[in-house]
Design an enzyme around this catalytic site. Structure first.
Site, PDB file in Angstrom:
ATOM      1  N   GLU A  75       0.834  -1.183   0.000  1.00 25.18           N
ATOM      2  CA  GLU A  75       0.000   0.000   0.000  1.00 25.18           C
ATOM      3  C   GLU A  75       0.877   1.244   0.000  1.00 25.18           C
ATOM      4  OE1 GLU A  75      -3.773   0.454   2.716  1.00 25.18           O
ATOM      5  OE2 GLU A  75      -1.982   1.018   3.798  1.00 25.18           O
TER       6      GLU A  75
ATOM      7  N   CYS B 287       3.149   8.360   1.774  1.00 20.77           N
ATOM      8  CA  CYS B 287       3.533   7.391   2.802  1.00 20.77           C
ATOM      9  C   CYS B 287       3.813   6.072   2.099  1.00 20.77           C
ATOM     10  CB  CYS B 287       2.371   7.252   3.789  1.00 20.77           C
ATOM     11  SG  CYS B 287       2.604   5.935   4.970  1.00 20.77           S
TER      12      CYS B 287
ATOM     13  N   CYS C 204       5.360  -7.192   7.892  1.00 17.66           N
ATOM     14  CA  CYS C 204       6.288  -6.599   8.851  1.00 17.66           C
ATOM     15  C   CYS C 204       6.586  -7.594   9.962  1.00 17.66           C
ATOM     16  CB  CYS C 204       5.685  -5.326   9.438  1.00 17.66           C
ATOM     17  SG  CYS C 204       6.814  -4.483  10.567  1.00 17.66           S
TER      18      CYS C 204
ATOM     19  N   CYS D 280       3.481  -5.193  15.943  1.00 19.18           N
ATOM     20  CA  CYS D 280       2.778  -4.339  16.922  1.00 19.18           C
ATOM     21  C   CYS D 280       1.323  -4.810  17.031  1.00 19.18           C
ATOM     22  CB  CYS D 280       2.811  -2.883  16.472  1.00 19.18           C
ATOM     23  SG  CYS D 280       4.482  -2.247  16.257  1.00 19.18           S
TER      24      CYS D 280
ATOM     25  N   CYS E  89      -1.516  -3.112  14.924  1.00 15.26           N
ATOM     26  CA  CYS E  89      -1.290  -2.893  13.488  1.00 15.26           C
ATOM     27  C   CYS E  89      -1.629  -4.133  12.683  1.00 15.26           C
ATOM     28  CB  CYS E  89       0.165  -2.507  13.265  1.00 15.26           C
ATOM     29  SG  CYS E  89       0.620  -2.445  11.525  1.00 15.26           S
TER      30      CYS E  89
ATOM     31  N   CYS F  32      -2.513   5.076   9.653  1.00 17.59           N
ATOM     32  CA  CYS F  32      -1.409   4.188  10.004  1.00 17.59           C
ATOM     33  C   CYS F  32      -1.887   2.832  10.534  1.00 17.59           C
ATOM     34  CB  CYS F  32      -0.566   4.877  11.064  1.00 17.59           C
ATOM     35  SG  CYS F  32       0.827   3.921  11.603  1.00 17.59           S
TER      36      CYS F  32
END
Ligand code: SF4
Length: 345
Positions: free
Chosen positions: A89, A102, A109, A113, A116, A328
């Site tokens: 994205e 961004c 990832c 977290c 997320c 985010c």
């Protein structure tokens, strides 16, 4: 080879290596960054046999737009399909005087977290420098990009070489010519890479996704903290701030159930004061895959008041693109999977 993964000097080296004059490399480099040029054939004055050779040698566009969502506030989220079918994205955020993009640095990832969606299934692979640069070019055609933030999926400091190469390419004066200060690298805290960044690219802005200023809370919501606890991170930050005289940012997602007590606010303010850092508070946007709770306006206000009282400088980040899930950590695997499945039907 990804054309957009090369600096001008690297392109010159390639060109002279096959016996082309240096001016040809310069002509190619400046030509391919013009917004109206979509291929080698669009560059005036190139010999026909060279166009064929270039097309065989280089990949120009490593991705294509798979889906696109436009928010009422002008934010555009593009889901790009890479050539191996993976999806990433990138988000364009226009304001009156800026156009920020961004970008993602990895597919998925590894940090994981808890708030997320991008980190729920681990990392699949690093993006190449060309794939990173392409995300900016993709939105640049709409309006010249002024700022780049590495806040999409991935931990940029785990893909250090390619992220820095992308910065170098985008900074080329005869390409997009973006100043180093217009880049923000956001990290959840990789101590040795923070030290390297101070040496390698001291003008790039560093944003530390801190999210909690004590180990107990941070271990819970940013699992990378178990590998490098706050002491290690702060030692790297101390070294960084000795070498780099630029204001850094602390990013802090506000989770009503996890990191918003008065003590959390006090610790955060203390940490920010140590580095003269500005604090960006980001009220959590709920995604179905995470267990966290969005704070109320009253809770956000109370937290801001407490941080300010304790001497911290903070702002609450506006939720750009909230209606299209572009905020985010909002990359939704399920949603993407559904789109891909649909595409393959
Ligand atoms: S918030 Fe950033 S570092 Fe954390 S899992 Fe998501 S993409 Fe990775």
């Amino acid at each position: 080879m990804d054309f957009y993964g090369l600096t001008q000097e690297e392109l010159r080296t390639w060109a002279t290596g096959i016996g082309l004059p240096a001016f040809r490399a310069n002509q190619l480099f400046t030509g391919l960054y013009r917004p109206d040029v979509m291929g080698f054939a669009d560059i005036k004055g190139l010999p026909r046999d060279l166009i064929g050779r270039l097309a065989n040698e280089f990949r120009l566009f490593p991705a294509e737009e798979h889906t696109r969502q436009e928010s009422r506030d002008g934010t555009v989220k593009s889901l790009l399909r890479l050539q191996d079918g993976k999806l990433i994205e990138c988000v364009s955020i226009p304001t009156s005087d800026r156009h920020t993009v961004c970008v993602s640095s990895q597919v998925g990832c590894a940090v994981g977290c808890t708030f997320c969606a991008s980190g729920q299934n681990g990392v699949e692979r690093d993006l190449t420098a060309g794939e990173i640069v392409y995300q900016i070019l993709h939105h640049h055609r709409r309006r010249p990009v002024t700022n780049v933030v590495f806040m999409g999926s991935g931990e940029p400091l785990f893909n250090y070489a390619n992220v820095l190469q992308a910065v170098r390419v985008l900074a080329e004066p005869e390409g997009l010519g973006m100043g180093r200060r217009r880049f923000t690298i956001s990290t959840s805290g990789v101590p040795n890479r923070i030290r390297s960044l101070a040496q390698d690219e001291p003008q790039v802005t560093l944003a530390l996704s801190i999210h909690a200023a004590d180990d107990e809370t941070r271990n819970r919501i940013v699992p990378l903290n178990r590998r490098w606890p706050l002491d290690d991170l702060m030692s790297a930050m101390d070294d960084y701030s000795t070498l780099v005289n630029r204001r850094m940012t602390l990013e802090y997602v506000l989770l009503a159930d996890a990191n918003m007590s008065p003590e959390h606010a006090d610790r955060l303010a203390l940490l920010a004061r140590r580095y003269g850092a500005h604090i960006n508070l980001i009220p959590f946007n709920p995604v179905t895959e995470t267990p966290h709770i969005r704070p109320t306006t009253t809770q956000v206000d109370a937290f801001v008041a407490r941080v300010t009282e304790a001497g911290g400088h903070c702002t609450v980040r506006g939720q750009r693109g909230a209606d299209i899930d572009a905020a985010c950590g909002q990359l939704k695997k399920k949603q993407i999977q559904a789109t891909v499945d649909h595409h393959h039907e």
